[in-house]
Write a protein that holds these residues in place. Structure first.
Motif, PDB file in Angstrom:
ATOM      1  N   ARG A 238       0.807  -1.215   0.000  1.00 13.91           N
ATOM      2  CA  ARG A 238       0.000   0.000   0.000  1.00 13.91           C
ATOM      3  C   ARG A 238       0.847   1.275   0.000  1.00 13.91           C
ATOM      4  N   ALA A 239       1.920   1.287   0.804  1.00 12.37           N
ATOM      5  CA  ALA A 239       2.750   2.493   0.883  1.00 12.37           C
ATOM      6  C   ALA A 239       3.428   2.780  -0.445  1.00 12.37           C
ATOM      7  N   THR A 240       4.004   1.727  -1.069  1.00 13.60           N
ATOM      8  CA  THR A 240       4.663   1.920  -2.356  1.00 13.60           C
ATOM      9  C   THR A 240       3.652   2.289  -3.430  1.00 13.60           C
ATOM     10  N   GLY A 241       2.473   1.678  -3.361  1.00 15.42           N
ATOM     11  CA  GLY A 241       1.425   2.010  -4.322  1.00 15.42           C
ATOM     12  C   GLY A 241       1.048   3.478  -4.265  1.00 15.42           C
ATOM     13  N   HIS A 242       0.945   4.025  -3.067  1.00 10.59           N
ATOM     14  CA  HIS A 242       0.636   5.449  -2.922  1.00 10.59           C
ATOM     15  C   HIS A 242       1.750   6.307  -3.529  1.00 10.59           C
ATOM     16  N   GLU A 243       3.000   5.899  -3.332  1.00 12.24           N
ATOM     17  CA  GLU A 243       4.122   6.648  -3.897  1.00 12.24           C
ATOM     18  C   GLU A 243       4.058   6.656  -5.422  1.00 12.24           C
ATOM     19  N   ILE A 244       3.739   5.498  -6.010  1.00 12.51           N
ATOM     20  CA  ILE A 244       3.664   5.405  -7.469  1.00 12.51           C
ATOM     21  C   ILE A 244       2.513   6.237  -8.010  1.00 12.51           C
ATOM     22  N   LEU A 245       1.357   6.169  -7.354  1.00  9.38           N
ATOM     23  CA  LEU A 245       0.212   6.964  -7.793  1.00  9.38           C
ATOM     24  C   LEU A 245       0.501   8.455  -7.682  1.00  9.38           C
ATOM     25  N   ALA A 246       1.226   8.837  -6.638  1.00  5.56           N
ATOM     26  CA  ALA A 246       1.619  10.241  -6.506  1.00  5.56           C
ATOM     27  C   ALA A 246       2.546  10.653  -7.641  1.00  5.56           C
ATOM     28  N   LEU A 247       3.438   9.734  -8.078  1.00  3.10           N
ATOM     29  CA  LEU A 247       4.314  10.029  -9.218  1.00  3.10           C
ATOM     30  C   LEU A 247       3.493  10.243 -10.492  1.00  3.10           C
ATOM     31  N   LEU A 248       2.510   9.380 -10.716  1.00  2.00           N
ATOM     32  CA  LEU A 248       1.661   9.530 -11.903  1.00  2.00           C
ATOM     33  C   LEU A 248       0.892  10.848 -11.845  1.00  2.00           C
ATOM     34  N   ARG A 249       0.376  11.172 -10.667  1.00  2.00           N
ATOM     35  CA  ARG A 249      -0.364  12.418 -10.479  1.00  2.00           C
ATOM     36  C   ARG A 249       0.529  13.625 -10.732  1.00  2.00           C
ATOM     37  N   THR A 250       1.759  13.583 -10.198  1.00  2.00           N
ATOM     38  CA  THR A 250       2.693  14.692 -10.390  1.00  2.00           C
ATOM     39  C   THR A 250       3.070  14.849 -11.846  1.00  2.00           C
ATOM     40  N   GLY A 251       3.269  13.723 -12.541  1.00  3.17           N
ATOM     41  CA  GLY A 251       3.608  13.792 -13.963  1.00  3.17           C
ATOM     42  C   GLY A 251       2.544  14.483 -14.782  1.00  3.17           C
ATOM     43  N   VAL A 252       1.287  14.222 -14.444  1.00  2.76           N
ATOM     44  CA  VAL A 252       0.181  14.890 -15.137  1.00  2.76           C
ATOM     45  C   VAL A 252       0.169  16.375 -14.809  1.00  2.76           C
ATOM     46  N   ASP A 253       0.285  16.701 -13.530  1.00  2.00           N
ATOM     47  CA  ASP A 253       0.167  18.088 -13.098  1.00  2.00           C
ATOM     48  C   ASP A 253       1.336  18.953 -13.569  1.00  2.00           C
ATOM     49  N   GLU A 254       2.548  18.386 -13.571  1.00  2.00           N
ATOM     50  CA  GLU A 254       3.729  19.186 -13.903  1.00  2.00           C
ATOM     51  C   GLU A 254       4.059  19.184 -15.394  1.00  2.00           C
ATOM     52  N   ASN A 255       3.769  18.072 -16.078  1.00  2.00           N
ATOM     53  CA  ASN A 255       4.160  17.963 -17.485  1.00  2.00           C
ATOM     54  C   ASN A 255       3.001  18.113 -18.453  1.00  2.00           C
ATOM     55  N   GLY A 256       1.763  18.179 -17.937  1.00  2.00           N
ATOM     56  CA  GLY A 256       0.613  18.368 -18.815  1.00  2.00           C
ATOM     57  C   GLY A 256       0.285  17.165 -19.664  1.00  2.00           C
ATOM     58  N   GLY A 257       0.729  15.980 -19.245  1.00  2.00           N
ATOM     59  CA  GLY A 257       0.466  14.783 -20.021  1.00  2.00           C
ATOM     60  C   GLY A 257      -0.941  14.253 -19.825  1.00  2.00           C
ATOM     61  N   THR A 258      -1.245  13.185 -20.559  1.00  2.00           N
ATOM     62  CA  THR A 258      -2.529  12.508 -20.476  1.00  2.00           C
ATOM     63  C   THR A 258      -2.290  11.127 -19.896  1.00  2.00           C
ATOM     64  N   CYS A 259      -2.909  10.813 -18.770  1.00  2.00           N
ATOM     65  CA  CYS A 259      -2.733   9.508 -18.135  1.00  2.00           C
ATOM     66  C   CYS A 259      -4.072   8.798 -18.037  1.00  2.00           C
ATOM     67  N   VAL A 260      -4.093   7.543 -18.520  1.00  2.00           N
ATOM     68  CA  VAL A 260      -5.286   6.698 -18.426  1.00  2.00           C
ATOM     69  C   VAL A 260      -4.866   5.410 -17.725  1.00  2.00           C
ATOM     70  N   MET A 261      -5.544   5.084 -16.639  1.00  2.00           N
ATOM     71  CA  MET A 261      -5.158   3.953 -15.797  1.00  2.00           C
ATOM     72  C   MET A 261      -6.335   3.018 -15.557  1.00  2.00           C
ATOM     73  N   VAL A 262      -6.139   1.739 -15.834  1.00  2.00           N
ATOM     74  CA  VAL A 262      -7.110   0.719 -15.442  1.00  2.00           C
ATOM     75  C   VAL A 262      -6.773   0.273 -14.028  1.00  2.00           C
ATOM     76  N   THR A 263      -7.769   0.233 -13.165  1.00  2.00           N
ATOM     77  CA  THR A 263      -7.553  -0.209 -11.795  1.00  2.00           C
ATOM     78  C   THR A 263      -8.839  -0.808 -11.238  1.00  2.00           C
ATOM     79  N   HIS A 264      -8.679  -1.686 -10.247  1.00  2.00           N
ATOM     80  CA  HIS A 264      -9.836  -2.213  -9.516  1.00  2.00           C
ATOM     81  C   HIS A 264      -9.938  -1.581  -8.140  1.00  2.00           C
ATOM     82  N   ASP A 265      -8.977  -0.733  -7.794  1.00  2.00           N
ATOM     83  CA  ASP A 265      -8.828  -0.207  -6.438  1.00  2.00           C
ATOM     84  C   ASP A 265      -9.436   1.190  -6.310  1.00  2.00           C
ATOM     85  N   PRO A 266     -10.505   1.355  -5.524  1.00  2.00           N
ATOM     86  CA  PRO A 266     -11.105   2.679  -5.346  1.00  2.00           C
ATOM     87  C   PRO A 266     -10.126   3.708  -4.784  1.00  2.00           C
TER      88      PRO A 266
END
Length: 253
Positions: free
Chosen positions: A184-212
């Motif tokens: 869970r802790a590492t997962g949060h770190e990775i999701l934060a990286l994806l979130r930061t990449g979108v916010d800072e670089n203006g990219g488009t991220c699409v993620m399939v997940t089962h986890d609310p």
């Protein structure tokens, strides 16, 4: 006509129009997607969710140019990629798309650093060692660049896959259950990286997940069932996503 940086640039909108995908023929055909039309704007993070068999991964693969729709179209900016010849599509995919696979897809004979460098090498680019090491540090693997995948845990291998997808800072990032093998802790770190990449670089991220909880990092959640989009949530909390999934599961029973 050749695609240019203007056609497929940093601010790339990804969209699908009346997307259908069928596997097999006749009475045995499986209709994985049934007329999906959806767009993903630059600077947005979207989670795609739904019951097993709802078409989530098929949609992701079609959007990323890894699978061809049976009919309908996929666009990256002003380019309809679903009609491109395979060689041209593959070249664009290597240079413009990052993909995080659920099953890692690492090369066991290569080192961690070589796995991260691989997409760039396939695109004919000279590896940027500083950028590779920075990508590994960002996912918590500093000092592991000389290891091979077999020397790492499943969670560490997933981090290598994420570093490989992020190293070129692609305008489009697609992720298939990117935190499924992580604690869970590492997962949060990775999701934060994806979130930061979108916010800072203006990219488009699409993620399939089962986890609310993972979906709670997204700007938008698309819910699929029977190959179609049946609901959409804007900036939802994990609790709201969970409640919506419960209603959808009840409907599916």
């Amino acid at each position: 006509m050749a695609e240019t940086a203007t056609d497929i640039g940093t601010g790339t909108t990804v969209r699908a129009e009346d997307l259908h995908r069928e596997y097999g023929r006749g009475a045995a055909a499986v209709r994985a997607l049934r007329g999906v039309s959806v767009a993903f704007a630059p600077g947005t993070f979207t989670a795609v969710m739904g019951p097993s068999g709802s078409g989530k991964t098929t949609l992701l693969h079609c959007l990323a140019g890894m699978d061809r729709p049976t009919r309908g179209s996929v666009w990256w900016g002003g380019t309809e990629v679903s009609r491109l010849p395979e060689r041209r599509l593959a070249a664009l995919r290597r240079s413009r798309v990052g993909f995080i696979f659920q099953a890692f897809n690492l090369m066991p004979a290569m080192t961690v650093a070589q796995n991260v460098e691989l997409p760039g090498r396939l695109a004919g680019e000279r590896p940027d060692r500083v950028r590779v090491l920075d990508a590994l540090a960002r996912v918590g693997l500093a000092g592991r660049e000389r290891h091979r995948p077999g020397q790492l845990s499943g969670g560490q291998q997933q981090r290598v896959a994420i570093a490989r997808a992020l190293v070129s800072r692609p305008p489009m990032l697609f992720a298939d259950e990117p935190t499924g093998a992580l604690d869970r802790a590492t997962g949060h770190e990775i999701l934060a990286l994806l979130r930061t990449g979108v916010d800072e670089n203006g990219g488009t991220c699409v993620m399939v997940t089962h986890d609310p909880v993972a979906a709670g990092y997204a700007d938008r959640v698309l819910l699929l069932a029977d190959g179609g989009v049946v609901d959409e949530l804007d900036r939802p909390t994990a609790a709201q996503v969970g409640a919506c999934l419960s209603r959808l599961s009840g409907r599916e029973l």
